[in-house]
Design a protein around this motif. Structure first.
Motif, PDB file in Angstrom:
ATOM      1  N   ASN A 116       0.866  -1.171   0.000  1.00 38.61           N
ATOM      2  CA  ASN A 116       0.000   0.000   0.000  1.00 38.61           C
ATOM      3  C   ASN A 116       0.906   1.225   0.000  1.00 38.61           C
ATOM      4  O   ASN A 116       1.756   1.362   0.885  1.00 38.61           O
ATOM      5  CB  ASN A 116      -0.919   0.011   1.221  1.00 38.61           C
ATOM      6  N   LEU A 117       0.726   2.104  -0.985  1.00 36.83           N
ATOM      7  CA  LEU A 117       1.610   3.265  -1.110  1.00 36.83           C
ATOM      8  C   LEU A 117       1.412   4.286   0.002  1.00 36.83           C
ATOM      9  O   LEU A 117       2.232   5.172   0.171  1.00 36.83           O
ATOM     10  CB  LEU A 117       1.412   3.932  -2.473  1.00 36.83           C
ATOM     11  N   GLY A 118       0.322   4.179   0.752  1.00 40.31           N
ATOM     12  CA  GLY A 118       0.140   5.036   1.921  1.00 40.31           C
ATOM     13  C   GLY A 118      -0.061   6.493   1.586  1.00 40.31           C
ATOM     14  O   GLY A 118      -0.782   6.847   0.662  1.00 40.31           O
ATOM     15  N   SER A 119       0.592   7.383   2.361  1.00 39.76           N
ATOM     16  CA  SER A 119       0.352   8.818   2.252  1.00 39.76           C
ATOM     17  C   SER A 119       1.304   9.475   1.258  1.00 39.76           C
ATOM     18  O   SER A 119       2.295   8.884   0.830  1.00 39.76           O
ATOM     19  CB  SER A 119       0.503   9.482   3.621  1.00 39.76           C
ATOM     20  N   ALA A 120       0.973  10.732   0.914  1.00 39.73           N
ATOM     21  CA  ALA A 120       1.809  11.531   0.022  1.00 39.73           C
ATOM     22  C   ALA A 120       1.869  12.958   0.567  1.00 39.73           C
ATOM     23  O   ALA A 120       0.935  13.431   1.220  1.00 39.73           O
ATOM     24  CB  ALA A 120       1.244  11.534  -1.393  1.00 39.73           C
ATOM     25  N   SER A 121       2.966  13.628   0.301  1.00 42.45           N
ATOM     26  CA  SER A 121       3.148  15.012   0.724  1.00 42.45           C
ATOM     27  C   SER A 121       2.950  15.925  -0.476  1.00 42.45           C
ATOM     28  O   SER A 121       3.618  15.771  -1.500  1.00 42.45           O
ATOM     29  CB  SER A 121       4.551  15.204   1.302  1.00 42.45           C
ATOM     30  N   LEU A 122       1.988  16.876  -0.368  1.00 40.16           N
ATOM     31  CA  LEU A 122       1.699  17.833  -1.435  1.00 40.16           C
ATOM     32  C   LEU A 122       2.264  19.198  -1.049  1.00 40.16           C
ATOM     33  O   LEU A 122       2.009  19.696   0.058  1.00 40.16           O
ATOM     34  CB  LEU A 122       0.197  17.950  -1.670  1.00 40.16           C
ATOM     35  N   THR A 123       3.027  19.784  -1.953  1.00 38.49           N
ATOM     36  CA  THR A 123       3.627  21.095  -1.709  1.00 38.49           C
ATOM     37  C   THR A 123       3.362  21.995  -2.910  1.00 38.49           C
ATOM     38  O   THR A 123       3.622  21.598  -4.051  1.00 38.49           O
ATOM     39  CB  THR A 123       5.144  20.983  -1.488  1.00 38.49           C
ATOM     40  N   VAL A 124       2.819  23.197  -2.658  1.00 38.51           N
ATOM     41  CA  VAL A 124       2.629  24.201  -3.717  1.00 38.51           C
ATOM     42  C   VAL A 124       3.497  25.406  -3.385  1.00 38.51           C
ATOM     43  O   VAL A 124       3.820  25.662  -2.216  1.00 38.51           O
ATOM     44  CB  VAL A 124       1.151  24.627  -3.855  1.00 38.51           C
ATOM     45  N   GLY A 125       3.882  26.158  -4.434  1.00 35.48           N
ATOM     46  CA  GLY A 125       4.720  27.322  -4.207  1.00 35.48           C
ATOM     47  C   GLY A 125       4.640  28.300  -5.352  1.00 35.48           C
ATOM     48  O   GLY A 125       4.042  28.031  -6.395  1.00 35.48           O
TER      49      GLY A 125
END
Length: 360
Positions: A116-125
């Motif tokens: 299961n790939l689990g969580s992801a971190s999303l970053t905008v800038g």
């Protein structure tokens, strides 16, 4: 003076855009991932489908999606996707207002298991990278990797002959309720199977045909222990290949037996998933049996639940089964358990997994 005013206006607009990105840039931004299929075989290639959607009237200059994954899932190299040596993937996007981007990542599955790939971190800038906003998003992206099925030439001849004998024995047992059709009577055919109404109708002796009985049941049993002297519940890394080979052998035998019309089950002195109990799948047939067996074998953990001789004693409640035992060793305790299983009406065959058979 006009140039200074223009510069100040541009700086104000940039600051406003940075503030908007910081506060609302992630608010209506969604990212989902799915595999193109719920299950693959070890060594197969597949696709991970990633969809990013911007549901606001705001331009996202750049979006970075970072996530970790198992080293047994290998991503192919492609544009805007960076793969580090620490099993870490990073994707980059630019999104216009109300835009949706669908991206397909090519992956290869190197080892059986449940992932299961689990969580992801999303970053905008912003464009200059002076202002960023982060969000951690949980993702439920499960995938099963079935054990590798061995080539027919890799199956020892003794096991091939044994499986053929089990299938042949089944062919001798006909189920009177499984009617298949009628054909002309030939010399030597059993008189009890003559279809008298058809004989009277055609004027020639006709024979009633039946399908083979489905009562022949096969149970493939795998021993997790590498040697009789194994004292720990787990294996060293260099010992695991032998058991992984045994799992592939068991899966191959089960699939071949199902293709021949047998009811097939699987047992092993190791647990499935988070369970602490020994694996035991009762013999059954059909497509459901194939999926149940492969799913169970994909989730096997290389942890011993019971000594193999003790585990065989627990199988003593089963009757009238064909059992194929796959083990790396033999012992007097195992032979005693086999004799007890045979006294209970089971046909038991022990096959030793030899070191020369293991993949290099």
């Amino acid at each position: 003076m006009n140039a200074l005013i223009l510069l100040l206006v541009l700086l104000a607009l940039y600051a406003l855009m940075a503030v908007l990105l910081r506060h609302v840039g992630l608010r209506h931004l969604t990212c989902t991932r799915t595999f193109s299929k719920p299950a693959y075989f070890e060594g197969d290639e597949g696709e991970l489908i990633e969809i990013v959607r911007n549901d606001r009237a705001v331009i996202i200059p750049w979006l970075r999606v970072e996530s970790g994954f198992s080293p047994h899932i290998r991503f192919g190299r492609q544009e805007n996707l960076h793969i580090s040596d620490t099993a870490h993937a990073c994707s980059l996007f630019t999104l216009m207002p109300y835009q949706q981007i669908r991206r397909r990542h090519h992956v290869r599955f190197l080892h059986r298991g449940a992932y299961n790939l689990g969580s992801a971190s999303l970053t905008v800038g912003d464009l200059l990278g002076l202002c960023e906003a982060h969000r951690q998003q949980a993702m439920d992206v499960p995938v099963l990797v079935y054990p590798r099925l061995l080539d027919e030439r890799a199956i020892p001849q003794s096991l091939t002959r044994l499986l053929s004998e089990i299938v042949s024995r089944r062919q001798l047992l006909h189920d009177p309720f499984l009617f298949r059709g009628i054909r002309p009577y030939h010399a030597g055919d059993p008189v009890r199977d003559i279809h008298w109404p058809a004989t009277a109708r055609t004027g020639e002796a006709q024979l009633r045909l039946h399908d083979p009985s489905a009562q022949s049941r096969l149970l493939v049993v795998l021993n997790m222990e590498r040697t009789d002297a194994q004292w720990g519940e787990t294996l060293m890394d260099y010992e695991q290949d032998a058991i992984e080979y045994g799992i592939s052998m068991a899966a191959t035998l089960c699939m071949q037996a199902l293709d021949q019309g047998l009811c097939v089950g699987f047992a092993a002195n190791m647990p499935i998933g988070e369970s602490q109990q020994s694996a035991l799948i009762a013999p059954q047939g059909g497509k459901c049996a194939r999926e149940a067996l492969l799913s169970a074998m994909a989730q096997l953990r290389l942890v011993r639940t019971l000594r193999f001789s003790t585990f065989l004693a627990h199988l003593g409640a089963h009757r009238d089964l064909d059992m194929i035992l796959l083990s790396c060793y033999d012992s007097e305790e195992i032979q005693a358990s086999i004799r007890q299983l045979r006294r209970n009406g089971n046909q038991v065959h022990l096959h030793l997994l030899k070191g020369g058979d293991f993949p290099s």
